[in-house]
Design an enzyme around this catalytic site. Sequence first.
Site, short mmCIF file in Angstrom:
data_model
loop_
_atom_site.label_atom_id
_atom_site.label_comp_id
_atom_site.label_asym_id
_atom_site.label_seq_id
_atom_site.Cartn_x
_atom_site.Cartn_y
_atom_site.Cartn_z
N ASP A 142 -7.68 23.16 -21.52
CA ASP A 142 -6.77 24.02 -22.30
C ASP A 142 -6.80 25.49 -21.85
O ASP A 142 -6.49 26.39 -22.62
CB ASP A 142 -7.07 23.92 -23.80
CG ASP A 142 -8.53 24.25 -24.13
OD1 ASP A 142 -9.34 24.36 -23.20
OD2 ASP A 142 -8.84 24.41 -25.32
N GLU A 161 -23.10 27.22 -23.43
CA GLU A 161 -23.14 28.02 -22.20
C GLU A 161 -24.50 28.70 -22.07
O GLU A 161 -25.14 28.66 -21.01
CB GLU A 161 -22.07 29.12 -22.20
CG GLU A 161 -20.64 28.61 -22.27
CD GLU A 161 -20.11 28.51 -23.70
OE1 GLU A 161 -20.94 28.51 -24.65
OE2 GLU A 161 -18.88 28.42 -23.87
#
Length: 329
Positions: A187, A270
């Site tokens: 996306d 992350e």
Amino acid sequence: MGQISRILIESSSDLVKMKTATKMYLSVILSTLCIMFYQYQLSRANFLTLQGNEVSGGINSMATIDDQNICNNLKKSAELASLPPLYIITPTYKRPEQLAEITRLGYTLKHVPNVLWLVIEDAAVPNGLVTRQLERIGVPFEHLIAPMPERFKKRVVKPRGVSNRNRGLAWIRKNATNGVFYFADDDNTYDLEIFNQMRYTKKVSMWPVGLVTKFGLSTPIVRNGTVSGFYDGWIGGRRYPVDMAGFAVNVNFFLKRPKAIMPYHAGYEEDKFLRSLGPLNNTEIELLASNCTEILTWHTQTKKNPLAQPLDLRKYNGTNLVNLQKLIV
Ligand SMILES: *[C@@H]1O[C@H](CO)[C@@H](O)[C@H](O)[C@H]1NC(C)=O
Ligand SMILES: *[C@@H]1O[C@H](CO)[C@@H](O)[C@H](O)[C@H]1NC(C)=O
Ligand SMILES: *[C@@H]1O[C@H](CO)[C@@H](O)[C@H](O)[C@H]1NC(C)=O
Ligand SMILES: *[C@@H]1O[C@H](CO)[C@@H](O)[C@H](O)[C@H]1NC(C)=O
Ligand SMILES: *[C@@H]1O[C@H](CO)[C@@H](O)[C@H](O)[C@H]1NC(C)=O
């Protein structure tokens, strides 16, 4: 899977796996062949010209230009194949937007040379429509599945994409020997320039991502050419408050860290993955996008669409709608 795309995929996976040395040989051989071919055509052209009348000079020079083009194309393919391979890890899952997103990202990646696209679905079985679309786009790919373990599905904030990305990392551990990998969600929007730059990552590279957090972006703060901190709307005690789309990792650097893995911790994926790549000093982080002064990736996000209402078969049986219904979610 179609025969032709199967062959394409296998040959490109093989290319990806080839050692740089082999690729160099390939380049040299191709270039030599090119030069020989070109000289042969030149001598043939001269010969035909000497013979004189039947073939006009115009046609001869046309043929030579064509040969030159063939040579240039061969040389170019050899050069592209000798670039460090790029592994793009894309987690995805079934939802109304899935096929549209895969299509958009796929045609972006079609402009990226020497790439292998690892598309990994959070699903028990691969979605046949995704397979068909991947074959049609024609970017070399591996279509894998990695369902989220049941225990994480009960959480309020689900750690989405973690099982998929770890599956991609497992593929790389087993099958990759050099190059660079990047987590590219379906996306986002990607400027092709970022792929050119991340391909040469030696350890870990970073750059700004737009359209994310209340600051409108997430980026390392660069002072005097090195990372002095991070600018991100939510820090949350993270050492690396960065977006998934904002960093790439060298394959060899990763392979030397057998414990590196992404944790099932929503919001900290992350950070904890990058920590698991330690030791990594901030001074070693390679800053792309002109020392992080440009935005080359955006967390665009597509508007969420409601699930489609079922088709009334009493009304529409025997029409095209029956077929279309199979393509939507
Ligand atoms: C490595 O690649 C082969 C061939 O594509 C594949 O069958 C295998 O599953 C891969 N290994 C992993 C751990 O993904
Ligand atoms: C910037 O870095 C250079 C070399 O790393 C150093 O000599 C210089 O003092 C630094 N400048 C500032 C303002 O920190
Ligand atoms: C980034 O900054 C460093 C240190 O100031 C400089 O040496 C280098 O040329 C810069 N790179 C780019 C691409 O601007
Ligand atoms: C990172 O490297 C710099 C320069 O080499 C050094 O001064 C600094 O202490 C290192 N930081 C850590 C946390 O090791
Ligand atoms: C729809 O039409 C097919 C034949 O065209 C038939 O086999 C099927 O039973 C029909 N389904 C419904 C729900 O009417």
